[in-house]
Scaffold this active site. Structure first.
Site, PDB file in Angstrom:
ATOM      1  CG  HIS A  16      -0.789  -0.246   2.483  1.00 39.18           C
ATOM      2  ND1 HIS A  16       0.141   0.477   3.168  1.00 39.18           N
ATOM      3  CD2 HIS A  16      -1.317  -1.109   3.376  1.00 39.18           C
ATOM      4  CE1 HIS A  16       0.175   0.067   4.423  1.00 39.18           C
ATOM      5  NE2 HIS A  16      -0.690  -0.907   4.564  1.00 39.18           N
ATOM      6  CG  HIS A  65      -3.792  -5.853  12.875  1.00 36.53           C
ATOM      7  ND1 HIS A  65      -4.802  -4.921  12.815  1.00 36.53           N
ATOM      8  CD2 HIS A  65      -2.805  -5.373  12.065  1.00 36.53           C
ATOM      9  CE1 HIS A  65      -4.438  -3.931  12.012  1.00 36.53           C
ATOM     10  NE2 HIS A  65      -3.229  -4.194  11.541  1.00 36.53           N
ATOM     11  CD  GLU A 116      -3.319  -3.205   7.387  1.00 39.80           C
ATOM     12  OE1 GLU A 116      -2.726  -2.932   8.444  1.00 39.80           O
ATOM     13  OE2 GLU A 116      -3.074  -2.638   6.306  1.00 39.80           O
ATOM     14  CG  ASP A 120      -1.250  -7.035   6.634  1.00 32.43           C
ATOM     15  OD1 ASP A 120      -2.315  -6.700   7.177  1.00 32.43           O
ATOM     16  OD2 ASP A 120      -0.148  -6.572   6.973  1.00 32.43           O
ATOM     17  CG  HIS A 172      -1.023  -0.010  11.496  1.00 35.57           C
ATOM     18  ND1 HIS A 172      -1.249  -1.083  10.685  1.00 35.57           N
ATOM     19  CD2 HIS A 172      -1.287   1.066  10.750  1.00 35.57           C
ATOM     20  CE1 HIS A 172      -1.600  -0.714   9.494  1.00 35.57           C
ATOM     21  NE2 HIS A 172      -1.644   0.577   9.489  1.00 35.57           N
ATOM     22  CG  ASP A 207       0.910  -4.586  11.910  1.00 34.10           C
ATOM     23  OD1 ASP A 207       1.252  -5.538  11.187  1.00 34.10           O
ATOM     24  OD2 ASP A 207      -0.061  -3.858  11.648  1.00 34.10           O
ATOM     25  CE1 TYR A 242       5.366  -3.626   8.852  1.00 30.94           C
ATOM     26  CE2 TYR A 242       5.220  -2.737  11.068  1.00 30.94           C
ATOM     27  CZ  TYR A 242       4.665  -3.450  10.024  1.00 30.94           C
ATOM     28  OH  TYR A 242       3.389  -3.949  10.146  1.00 30.94           O
ATOM     29  CG  HIS A 269       4.526  -7.783   8.607  1.00 33.81           C
ATOM     30  ND1 HIS A 269       3.901  -8.298   7.495  1.00 33.81           N
ATOM     31  CD2 HIS A 269       3.647  -6.911   9.158  1.00 33.81           C
ATOM     32  CE1 HIS A 269       2.698  -7.762   7.380  1.00 33.81           C
ATOM     33  NE2 HIS A 269       2.514  -6.930   8.381  1.00 33.81           N
TER      34      HIS A 269
HETATM   35 FE1  FEO Z   1      -1.505  -3.397  10.164  1.00 30.18          FE
HETATM   36 FE2  FEO Z   1       0.561  -5.928   9.012  1.00 30.18          FE
HETATM   37  O1  FEO Z   1      -1.027  -4.973   9.243  1.00 30.18           O
END
Ligand code: FEO
Length: 385
Positions: free
Chosen positions: A24, A78, A80, A82, A144, A163, A190, A221
């Site tokens: 993104h 989370h 999101e 991903d 986040h 995250d 990051y 991640h």
């Molecule tokens: Fe806020 Fe890796 O997603």
């Protein structure tokens, strides 16, 4: 790809996304990974999932260890996508599972997938027993998204941090066995691009984390922190408190070289005062890389000529990105050449005001700066930094 056992009975089952180069808008030159973890206990538990198009890979990797229908809990730190994109597909194979997530997480899931899953909302201080192990939860809103939380397993001393502490880094390694400067640079990028606007919340996360006995930080991640936990906590403390170094980032675009000449004049002043500097033509540098350098910089200097009453689009894009990331405790200088209207500086000033960057000075030059004008700029900057 094989699963990896990160502790006895705990497996890394996520996927590496080797070739993603744009996350993104964030340039991911080293790819990334979407980490998920499977805990084999009396209650079998999956922590987080992966992007939707890796659903089958995740399912295959879990299936190497256990039949999916045996999973009792899915902990979603989370929403999101991903980390949750694969969940609708995974949940088709999990008839008995309960999804443990925050209150905001449950609400957001309804807005994403309108699922008919069984939810159990958890909050800070809640814990569940898996049998031999326990999982406890700490809400970390805005690190986040509003739904974020982290999950801690005290028996294994593992923090599943989602995250927080992540890096966009694909690797055949699972642990932080790669050179620390490479991992830390990606953790810094990051933080700068994803976490920076929420630094005040990160301070709270760090307080919570510091009260825990941790032998592993397993983010969603990149690599698991095992050998360098003090180093990543020290860096997060620095970044969360917006501490800067003696550094300057000079970012600009230029049409015929006049604004670039001013950029060099400003650079000369910082260089003479012993500042480390980054000199970034926005035609050649990606904004997500420049922001990484901004994280620890004391000064951010931005230059553009006037183009149709505005800064150049490259510069406007950088300033928009900078403003959104709420860079704090920075000082700045604006500069640029103009033809018949100094609209460049006026427009850029508005971005600085909204970003909260303290404007030290601004230097507009009509058309081409001569030697004397450039020398005067260097001297002026020298007197102010
Ligand atoms: Fe806020 Fe890796 O997603």
């Amino acid at each position: 790809m094989k699963t990896r056992e990160i502790a006895k009975g705990i497996y890394s089952v996520g996927v590496a996304d080797w070739n993603v180069r744009n996350f993104h808008g964030y340039l991911t030159q080293k790819g990334t990974s979407y980490n998920a973890y499977l805990i084999m206990d009396e209650k079998i538990t999956l922590i987080d999932t992966v992007k939707a198009h890796f659903s089958q890979e995740l399912i295959d990797r879990i299936s190497q260890i256990v039949s999916l229908d045996k999973i009792d809990y899915v902990v979603s730190n989370h929403v999101e996508m991903d980390h949750s994109g694969a969940l609708p597909e995974v949940m088709k194979h999990l008839p008995n599972a309960t999804v443990l997530t925050s209150q905001a997480g449950e609400r957001e899931y309804k807005l994403h997938f309108n699922p008919d899953w069984k939810f159990q909302v958890v909050k800070t201080g809640d814990s569940i027993s898996l049998g031999k192990r326990t999982l406890s939860f700490v809400m970390t809103p805005m690190v986040h998204w509003p739904d974020n939380m982290v999950t801690y397993c005290p028996e294994e001393k593992i923090l599943f941090s989602n995250d927080a502490f992540g890096q966009h880094l694909a690797s055949s390694n699972v642990f932080d066995d790669e050179p620390l400067d490479v991992i830390m640079e990606e953790a810094k990028k990051y933080y700068a691009n994803i976490i920076m606007p929420y630094s005040s919340q990160v301070v709270g996360v760090l307080e919570a984390v510091q009260s825990l006995d941790i032998q592993m930080i397993a983010p969603s991640h990149g690599l698991i922190w095992k050998n360098n936990i003090p180093a990543i906590l020290e860096h997060y403390t620095k970044w969360a408190h917006c501490r800067t170094d003696k550094k300057v980032v000079i970012a600009f675009d230029s049409m015929y070289g006049s604004t670039e000449k001013i950029a060099y004049a400003i650079r000369n002043a910082f260089e003479a005062k012993g500042y480390e500097y980054k000199f970034c033509d926005l035609k050649s540098n990606h904004i997500s890389d420049i922001i990484t350098d901004c994280l620890e910089a004391e000064y951010i200097c931005v230059g553009s000529p006037t183009l149709n009453k505005n800064p150049m689009p490259t510069v406007a894009a950088f300033l928009t990105y900078l403003q959104g990331l709420s860079t704090k405790t920075k000082k700045g200088i604006l500069f640029g050449s103009y033809g018949w209207a100094a609209q460049n500086i006026k427009a850029m000033e508005r971005y600085f005001e909204e970003s909260g960057i303290e404007l030290v000075d601004k230097y507009g030059v009509n058309f081409i700066p001569d030697k004397q004008a450039l020398q005067a700029i260097t001297e002026s900057v020298s007197g102010k930094i």
